[in-house]
Design an enzyme around this catalytic site. Structure first.
Site, short mmCIF file in Angstrom:
data_model
loop_
_atom_site.label_atom_id
_atom_site.label_comp_id
_atom_site.label_asym_id
_atom_site.label_seq_id
_atom_site.Cartn_x
_atom_site.Cartn_y
_atom_site.Cartn_z
N GLU A 181 0.84 -1.20 0.00
CA GLU A 181 0.00 0.00 0.00
C GLU A 181 0.88 1.25 0.00
OE1 GLU A 181 -2.45 1.48 -0.78
OE2 GLU A 181 -4.01 1.57 0.75
N ASP A 182 0.39 2.32 -0.59
CA ASP A 182 1.15 3.58 -0.61
C ASP A 182 1.13 4.27 0.75
OD1 ASP A 182 -1.56 4.12 -0.77
OD2 ASP A 182 -1.41 5.49 -2.47
N ASP A 184 -3.92 5.81 6.27
CA ASP A 184 -4.43 7.03 6.89
C ASP A 184 -5.38 6.60 8.02
OD1 ASP A 184 -4.76 9.87 6.87
OD2 ASP A 184 -6.62 9.65 5.77
N THR A 185 -6.68 6.54 7.77
CA THR A 185 -7.60 6.05 8.81
C THR A 185 -7.44 4.54 9.02
OG1 THR A 185 -9.37 5.60 7.23
CG2 THR A 185 -9.33 7.81 8.21
N LYS A 205 0.42 7.48 8.32
CA LYS A 205 -0.05 8.68 9.04
C LYS A 205 -0.71 8.20 10.33
CE LYS A 205 -1.70 11.65 5.39
NZ LYS A 205 -2.89 12.35 4.89
N ASP A 262 -1.95 10.83 -5.00
CA ASP A 262 -2.65 11.84 -5.79
C ASP A 262 -3.44 12.84 -4.97
OD1 ASP A 262 -4.61 9.83 -4.98
OD2 ASP A 262 -6.00 10.96 -6.26
P1 IMP Z 1 -7.49 5.20 4.62
O1 IMP Z 1 -8.56 4.23 4.21
O2 IMP Z 1 -8.08 6.39 5.33
O3 IMP Z 1 -6.37 4.59 5.40
O4 IMP Z 1 -6.95 5.83 3.29
C1 IMP Z 1 -5.97 5.24 2.58
C2 IMP Z 1 -6.00 5.73 1.15
O5 IMP Z 1 -6.30 7.12 1.09
C3 IMP Z 1 -4.63 5.57 0.55
O6 IMP Z 1 -4.55 4.35 -0.12
C4 IMP Z 1 -4.53 6.75 -0.36
O7 IMP Z 1 -5.02 6.39 -1.63
C5 IMP Z 1 -5.43 7.79 0.24
N1 IMP Z 1 -4.67 8.80 1.02
C6 IMP Z 1 -4.60 8.93 2.36
N2 IMP Z 1 -3.81 9.96 2.72
C7 IMP Z 1 -3.36 10.49 1.56
C8 IMP Z 1 -2.46 11.57 1.27
O8 IMP Z 1 -1.92 12.28 2.13
N3 IMP Z 1 -2.24 11.81 -0.05
C9 IMP Z 1 -2.81 11.08 -1.05
N4 IMP Z 1 -3.63 10.04 -0.81
C10 IMP Z 1 -3.91 9.76 0.49
MG MG Z 2 -4.07 3.82 -2.04
#
Ligand code: IMP
Ligand code: MG
Length: 173
Positions: free
Chosen positions: A95-96, A99-100, A127, A155
């Site tokens: 995974e890149d 976040d959550t 994060k 992105d």
């Molecule tokens: P999560 O489900 O909130 O953990 O979000 C993860 C996904 O949100 C990642 O795979 C990214 O595609 C996108 N994402 C979260 N933070 C960033 C950021 O700072 N820049 C760009 N994409 C982000």
């Molecule tokens: Mg992603």
């Protein structure tokens, strides 16, 4: 250009990818590695990483997203599932950024239901402050502060993915 100076330079990124690939290569010797890239964001990191891993592997991809512009929607949409059989595979999700944790948690549980031999996760950026769902991360590139970053596959509105470095995104107001 609305993206500023590199937050992580090409050199810092490459050095970290090499370290991650070295750990993975050591851990996956004598295993049956299936590296699953989470699209779209992980496509650049994934392609760098697999080229530095020195054990045999097979590739697969999953296309999912939970993001609308820079706000998470909290809902995960699966657009393309993996196509490989996972039963005798040691799956590594690539995974890149986490976040959550909602996207990765959804994908992890989905793959676990397919009964892989093992499942581990490699995320380039973490994060930690924003975590809502705990997901076990086995390999992490960099823990970063709560900033929106773009480049190296990441992105804003599907743009900036081709920047070779990672930059903090500031919207011009
Ligand atoms: P999560 O489900 O909130 O953990 O979000 C993860 C996904 O949100 C990642 O795979 C990214 O595609 C996108 N994402 C979260 N933070 C960033 C950021 O700072 N820049 C760009 N994409 C982000
Ligand atoms: Mg992603």
């Amino acid at each position: 250009m609305i993206v500023g100076r590199p937050f992580l330079t090409v050199d810092q990124i490459q050095k970290k990818v090499r370290e991650l690939a070295d750990s993975i290569s050591a851990d996956y010797e004598n295993k049956n590695l299936l590296a699953v890239g989470i699209l779209k964001g992980a496509f650049v990191f994934y392609s760098d990483l697999v080229r530095m891993i020195r054990v045999p592997l097979t590739v697969d991809f999953i296309l999912a997203s939970s993001y609308v512009k820079s706000n998470t929607s909290g809902e995960v949409k699966l657009m393309h599932d993996i196509t490989e059989d996972t039963t005798d595979k040691d799956v590594l999700l690539v995974e890149d950024i986490v976040d959550t944790g909602i996207t990765l948690n959804y994908i992890r549980e989905r793959i676990l239901m397919k009964g892989p031999r093992s499942l581990h996760i490699c995320a380039f950026l973490d994060k930690t402050e924003r975590r809502e769902v705990e997901v076990p991360l086995d390999y992490v590139g960099f823990a970063i502060p709560n900033e929106f970053v773009v480049g190296y596959g990441l992105d804003y509105d599907n743009k900036f993915r081709n920047l070779p470095y990672i930059s903090i995104f500031k919207k011009r107001t």
